[in-house]
Design a protein around this motif. Structure first.
Motif, PDB file in Angstrom:
ATOM      1  N   ALA A 216       0.813  -1.283   0.087  1.00 51.04           N
ATOM      2  CA  ALA A 216       0.004   0.043   0.030  1.00 51.04           C
ATOM      3  C   ALA A 216       0.854   1.409   0.055  1.00 51.04           C
ATOM      4  O   ALA A 216       0.408   2.072  -0.497  1.00 51.04           O
ATOM      5  N   LEU A 217       1.955   1.366   0.865  1.00 52.40           N
ATOM      6  CA  LEU A 217       3.003   2.306   0.785  1.00 52.40           C
ATOM      7  C   LEU A 217       3.768   2.589  -0.748  1.00 52.40           C
ATOM      8  O   LEU A 217       3.651   3.749  -0.941  1.00 52.40           O
ATOM      9  N   VAL A 218       4.029   1.369  -1.114  1.00 50.29           N
ATOM     10  CA  VAL A 218       4.816   1.599  -2.388  1.00 50.29           C
ATOM     11  C   VAL A 218       3.769   2.180  -3.576  1.00 50.29           C
ATOM     12  O   VAL A 218       4.211   2.917  -4.525  1.00 50.29           O
ATOM     13  N   HIS A 219       2.724   1.699  -3.436  1.00 49.95           N
ATOM     14  CA  HIS A 219       1.876   1.903  -4.360  1.00 49.95           C
ATOM     15  C   HIS A 219       1.396   3.302  -4.571  1.00 49.95           C
ATOM     16  O   HIS A 219       1.018   4.090  -5.816  1.00 49.95           O
ATOM     17  N   GLY A 294      19.223 -14.020  -9.627  1.00 47.42           N
ATOM     18  CA  GLY A 294      19.491 -12.594  -9.990  1.00 47.42           C
ATOM     19  C   GLY A 294      18.376 -11.691  -9.521  1.00 47.42           C
ATOM     20  O   GLY A 294      18.170 -10.508 -10.266  1.00 47.42           O
ATOM     21  N   THR A 295      17.582 -11.952  -8.603  1.00 46.61           N
ATOM     22  CA  THR A 295      16.412 -11.199  -8.138  1.00 46.61           C
ATOM     23  C   THR A 295      16.923 -10.553  -6.780  1.00 46.61           C
ATOM     24  O   THR A 295      17.325 -10.794  -5.890  1.00 46.61           O
ATOM     25  N   PRO A 296      16.988  -9.151  -6.738  1.00 45.76           N
ATOM     26  CA  PRO A 296      17.157  -8.134  -5.697  1.00 45.76           C
ATOM     27  C   PRO A 296      16.335  -8.665  -4.530  1.00 45.76           C
ATOM     28  O   PRO A 296      15.118  -9.030  -4.500  1.00 45.76           O
ATOM     29  N   VAL A 297      16.791  -8.624  -3.217  1.00 45.27           N
ATOM     30  CA  VAL A 297      15.930  -9.067  -1.955  1.00 45.27           C
ATOM     31  C   VAL A 297      16.091  -8.085  -1.051  1.00 45.27           C
ATOM     32  O   VAL A 297      17.003  -7.254  -0.820  1.00 45.27           O
ATOM     33  N   VAL A 298      14.833  -8.026  -0.566  1.00 44.02           N
ATOM     34  CA  VAL A 298      14.555  -7.227   0.822  1.00 44.02           C
ATOM     35  C   VAL A 298      14.161  -8.166   2.091  1.00 44.02           C
ATOM     36  O   VAL A 298      13.199  -9.000   1.726  1.00 44.02           O
ATOM     37  N   CYS A 299      15.049  -8.294   2.941  1.00 41.32           N
ATOM     38  CA  CYS A 299      14.523  -9.032   4.129  1.00 41.32           C
ATOM     39  C   CYS A 299      14.645  -8.264   5.339  1.00 41.32           C
ATOM     40  O   CYS A 299      14.916  -7.050   5.345  1.00 41.32           O
ATOM     41  N   THR A 300      14.274  -8.953   6.902  1.00 35.86           N
ATOM     42  CA  THR A 300      14.500  -8.261   7.869  1.00 35.86           C
ATOM     43  C   THR A 300      15.753  -8.328   8.703  1.00 35.86           C
ATOM     44  O   THR A 300      16.259  -9.551   8.415  1.00 35.86           O
ATOM     45  N   ASP A 301      16.091  -7.737   9.494  1.00 33.28           N
ATOM     46  CA  ASP A 301      17.284  -8.007  10.437  1.00 33.28           C
ATOM     47  C   ASP A 301      17.519  -9.230  11.137  1.00 33.28           C
ATOM     48  O   ASP A 301      18.375  -9.461  12.009  1.00 33.28           O
ATOM     49  N   ILE A 316      18.993  -5.877   0.713  1.00 31.58           N
ATOM     50  CA  ILE A 316      18.864  -4.649   1.498  1.00 31.58           C
ATOM     51  C   ILE A 316      18.038  -5.344   2.805  1.00 31.58           C
ATOM     52  O   ILE A 316      16.878  -5.799   2.906  1.00 31.58           O
ATOM     53  N   VAL A 317      18.715  -5.083   4.141  1.00 28.18           N
ATOM     54  CA  VAL A 317      18.052  -5.276   5.276  1.00 28.18           C
ATOM     55  C   VAL A 317      17.452  -4.430   6.246  1.00 28.18           C
ATOM     56  O   VAL A 317      18.127  -3.407   6.210  1.00 28.18           O
ATOM     57  N   THR A 318      16.275  -4.554   6.510  1.00 26.16           N
ATOM     58  CA  THR A 318      15.424  -3.556   7.145  1.00 26.16           C
ATOM     59  C   THR A 318      15.006  -4.064   8.644  1.00 26.16           C
ATOM     60  O   THR A 318      15.168  -5.343   8.923  1.00 26.16           O
ATOM     61  N   ASP A 319      14.618  -3.265   9.251  1.00 24.74           N
ATOM     62  CA  ASP A 319      13.969  -3.335  10.454  1.00 24.74           C
ATOM     63  C   ASP A 319      12.572  -4.327  10.321  1.00 24.74           C
ATOM     64  O   ASP A 319      11.780  -4.552  11.532  1.00 24.74           O
ATOM     65  N   GLY A 320      12.055  -4.615   9.174  1.00 25.96           N
ATOM     66  CA  GLY A 320      10.812  -5.414   9.139  1.00 25.96           C
ATOM     67  C   GLY A 320       9.657  -4.621   9.131  1.00 25.96           C
ATOM     68  O   GLY A 320       8.400  -5.191   8.744  1.00 25.96           O
ATOM     69  N   SER A 321       9.763  -3.189   9.385  1.00 30.08           N
ATOM     70  CA  SER A 321       8.500  -2.507   9.180  1.00 30.08           C
ATOM     71  C   SER A 321       7.923  -2.223   7.818  1.00 30.08           C
ATOM     72  O   SER A 321       8.862  -2.104   6.992  1.00 30.08           O
ATOM     73  N   PRO A 322       6.755  -1.899   7.657  1.00 34.46           N
ATOM     74  CA  PRO A 322       6.262  -1.791   6.413  1.00 34.46           C
ATOM     75  C   PRO A 322       6.623  -0.511   5.735  1.00 34.46           C
ATOM     76  O   PRO A 322       7.223  -0.435   4.422  1.00 34.46           O
ATOM     77  N   GLN A 323       6.944   0.517   6.609  1.00 32.91           N
ATOM     78  CA  GLN A 323       7.885   1.661   6.010  1.00 32.91           C
ATOM     79  C   GLN A 323       8.967   1.393   5.697  1.00 32.91           C
ATOM     80  O   GLN A 323       9.586   1.982   4.223  1.00 32.91           O
ATOM     81  N   ALA A 324       9.721   0.608   6.346  1.00 31.69           N
ATOM     82  CA  ALA A 324      11.259   0.611   5.848  1.00 31.69           C
ATOM     83  C   ALA A 324      11.484  -0.384   4.485  1.00 31.69           C
ATOM     84  O   ALA A 324      11.981  -0.142   3.717  1.00 31.69           O
ATOM     85  N   MET A 325      10.501  -1.472   4.513  1.00 29.36           N
ATOM     86  CA  MET A 325      10.408  -2.368   3.561  1.00 29.36           C
ATOM     87  C   MET A 325      10.176  -1.689   2.179  1.00 29.36           C
ATOM     88  O   MET A 325      10.630  -1.807   1.140  1.00 29.36           O
ATOM     89  N   GLU A 327      10.576   1.586   1.658  1.00 31.19           N
ATOM     90  CA  GLU A 327      11.453   2.552   1.155  1.00 31.19           C
ATOM     91  C   GLU A 327      12.402   1.709   0.403  1.00 31.19           C
ATOM     92  O   GLU A 327      13.044   2.019  -0.697  1.00 31.19           O
ATOM     93  N   ALA A 328      12.705   0.444   0.953  1.00 27.32           N
ATOM     94  CA  ALA A 328      13.830  -0.384   0.238  1.00 27.32           C
ATOM     95  C   ALA A 328      13.245  -0.912  -1.215  1.00 27.32           C
ATOM     96  O   ALA A 328      13.895  -0.673  -2.083  1.00 27.32           O
ATOM     97  N   VAL A 329      12.101  -1.249  -1.403  1.00 26.82           N
ATOM     98  CA  VAL A 329      11.405  -1.649  -2.661  1.00 26.82           C
ATOM     99  C   VAL A 329      11.511  -0.280  -3.653  1.00 26.82           C
ATOM    100  O   VAL A 329      11.899  -0.505  -4.741  1.00 26.82           O
ATOM    101  N   CYS A 330      11.107   0.746  -3.160  1.00 29.96           N
ATOM    102  CA  CYS A 330      11.158   1.980  -3.914  1.00 29.96           C
ATOM    103  C   CYS A 330      12.549   2.440  -4.484  1.00 29.96           C
ATOM    104  O   CYS A 330      12.934   2.563  -5.644  1.00 29.96           O
ATOM    105  N   GLU A 331      13.441   2.120  -3.539  1.00 33.43           N
ATOM    106  CA  GLU A 331      15.044   2.269  -4.011  1.00 33.43           C
ATOM    107  C   GLU A 331      15.435   1.323  -5.060  1.00 33.43           C
ATOM    108  O   GLU A 331      16.023   1.757  -6.228  1.00 33.43           O
ATOM    109  N   VAL A 332      14.979   0.059  -4.948  1.00 28.36           N
ATOM    110  CA  VAL A 332      15.406  -1.037  -5.961  1.00 28.36           C
ATOM    111  C   VAL A 332      14.640  -0.629  -7.180  1.00 28.36           C
ATOM    112  O   VAL A 332      15.247  -0.733  -8.634  1.00 28.36           O
ATOM    113  N   LEU A 333      13.484  -0.191  -7.464  1.00 30.71           N
ATOM    114  CA  LEU A 333      12.784   0.064  -8.468  1.00 30.71           C
ATOM    115  C   LEU A 333      13.007   1.251  -9.149  1.00 30.71           C
ATOM    116  O   LEU A 333      12.980   1.579 -10.373  1.00 30.71           O
ATOM    117  N   GLY A 334      13.493   2.231  -8.444  1.00 27.67           N
ATOM    118  CA  GLY A 334      13.790   3.703  -8.934  1.00 27.67           C
ATOM    119  C   GLY A 334      15.321   3.667  -9.218  1.00 27.67           C
ATOM    120  O   GLY A 334      15.750   5.000  -9.769  1.00 27.67           O
TER     121      GLY A 334
END
Length: 370
Positions: A216-219, A294-301, A316-325, A327-334
């Protein structure tokens, strides 16, 4: 060597997850090295079980629920006979052991047969204090202690298993999970519309609900992105669907059901990003498989390999919050440079740390010297 592995369940939907794929991966590599291998398991599916998984002969019996529990109480009495016969010829028995009837039976048969056997617990054997678990452990733990060695993934798992088996337990031997990069490097055209993938059981620990909140946040920032969840439903599908409706994401987020192993590899290869929101995941095979594809990964710490991946810049390792994930997904896509760097370092991490070749080297050494 004649090697017999036992895992609790093989199924069409991959419901038992990592232990099954680890067992088959280990045996396939051992077979290429000239060992005689076999896998024993229960089977669950609408079709007949395959005679082989890849190059690995598979001996199964239909799973029957003898006691409550999704995996704990399944068994088939005919599997006991299969274990007795197969283990009798084996030089080494390797039991992918959870707290369930199949594992308990395999331990008992191997012990009564006087076989050299090893256990691998996959993060499934931790201290439990409920009465049912304590009663089960009166039979289970003494058998675990008779193993030549218990294979663990991480220091966290080492501590947990040590608490269960106590000072009388077998040596705790570190063995990572691994994949065969050349087999998993599936060439699949990436869709024009970026697709963000969740591939895990719909279970509270896997947090598919957090994936939807992230979507929802990435959208809001990337309305072109689409999100898909794959995996067996273990209770959270209604929650996932409610969240999709509540956020108005009906045309953006979808559930595609469980996938076979080959279908999963194609899903990784198509995805722009793989997101695993799991907490306290000991050593997720899905992360290694995604990196290998060959797929970028976002996971939790709290992922067991998070420190290594972060150190290498392989995920990209995050704290697992929807906000941090998000942000990571948008970084990869952009950021194409960021995406390419993650792909490069992810594949390098697989080759250097998570290759099945290195795992099998270690496994052969364990089988011969313990």
């Amino acid at each position: 060597m004649r090697l017999v592995h036992v895992v609790t369940l093989v199924s069409e939907d991959g419901a038992y997850g990592g232990p099954t794929s680890v067992a088959t991966g280990q045996l396939e590599e051992c077979a290429t090295r000239g060992h005689e291998v076999a896998l024993l398991s229960l089977w669950r599916g609408r079709s007949r079980p395959p005679a082989r998984i890849g190059s690995v002969p598979l001996r199964t019996r239909p799973a029957r629920a003898l006691l409550p529990g999704r995996f704990t109480g399944i068994m088939n009495p005919l599997l006991v006979r299969d274990m007795w016969r197969s283990m009798g010829r084996a030089d080494v028995v390797h039991i992918h052991a959870g707290r369930d009837l199949v594992s308990l039976t395999a331990l008992a048969v191997a012990a009564f047969r006087g076989k050299r056997f090893f256990t691998q617990t996959h993060g499934m054997v931790e201290p439990r204090h409920r009465l049912v678990a304590r009663l089960f452990d009166r039979l289970y733990v003494p058998l675990l202690r008779r193993a030549r060695g218990c294979l663990v993934l991480t220091e966290r798992e080492r501590r947990a298993v040590s608490q269960v088996v106590g000072p009388q337990g077998p040596p705790l031997l570190t063995l990572p999970n691994g994949v065969r990069p050349e087999r998993n490097a599936v060439v699949e055209p990436r869709p024009h519309t970026p697709e963000v993938l969740f591939l895990a059981r719909l279970h509270p620990r896997k947090r598919p609900d957090a994936f939807v909140e992230m979507a929802a946040l990435v959208h809001r920032r990337r309305p072109d992105a689409r999100f898909i969840l794959h995996g067996a439903n273990e209770g959270l599908l209604p929650t996932v669907r409610r969240l999709i409706a509540a956020h108005g994401l009906g045309g953006v987020v979808s559930y595609g059901g469980a996938l076979s192993y080959s279908e999963a590899l194609r899903a990784y290869a198509k995805a722009a990003v793989y997101v695993l929101p799991s907490v306290d995941e000991p050593f997720p095979m899905t992360v290694i498989e995604a990196l290998s594809a060959g797929t970028p990964v976002v996971c939790t710490d709290t992922c067991g390999m998070a420190d290594e991946l972060a150190r290498r810049g392989a995920a990209i390792v995050t704290d697992g919050s929807p906000q941090a994930m998000a942000e990571a997904v948008c970084e990869v896509l952009g950021d194409e440079n960021k995406r390419q760097a993650l792909v490069k370092e992810g594949r390098r991490a697989v080759e250097e740390c998570f290759s099945i070749h290195a795992v099998a080297d270690r496994l052969e050494e364990i089988y011969r010297n313990h």
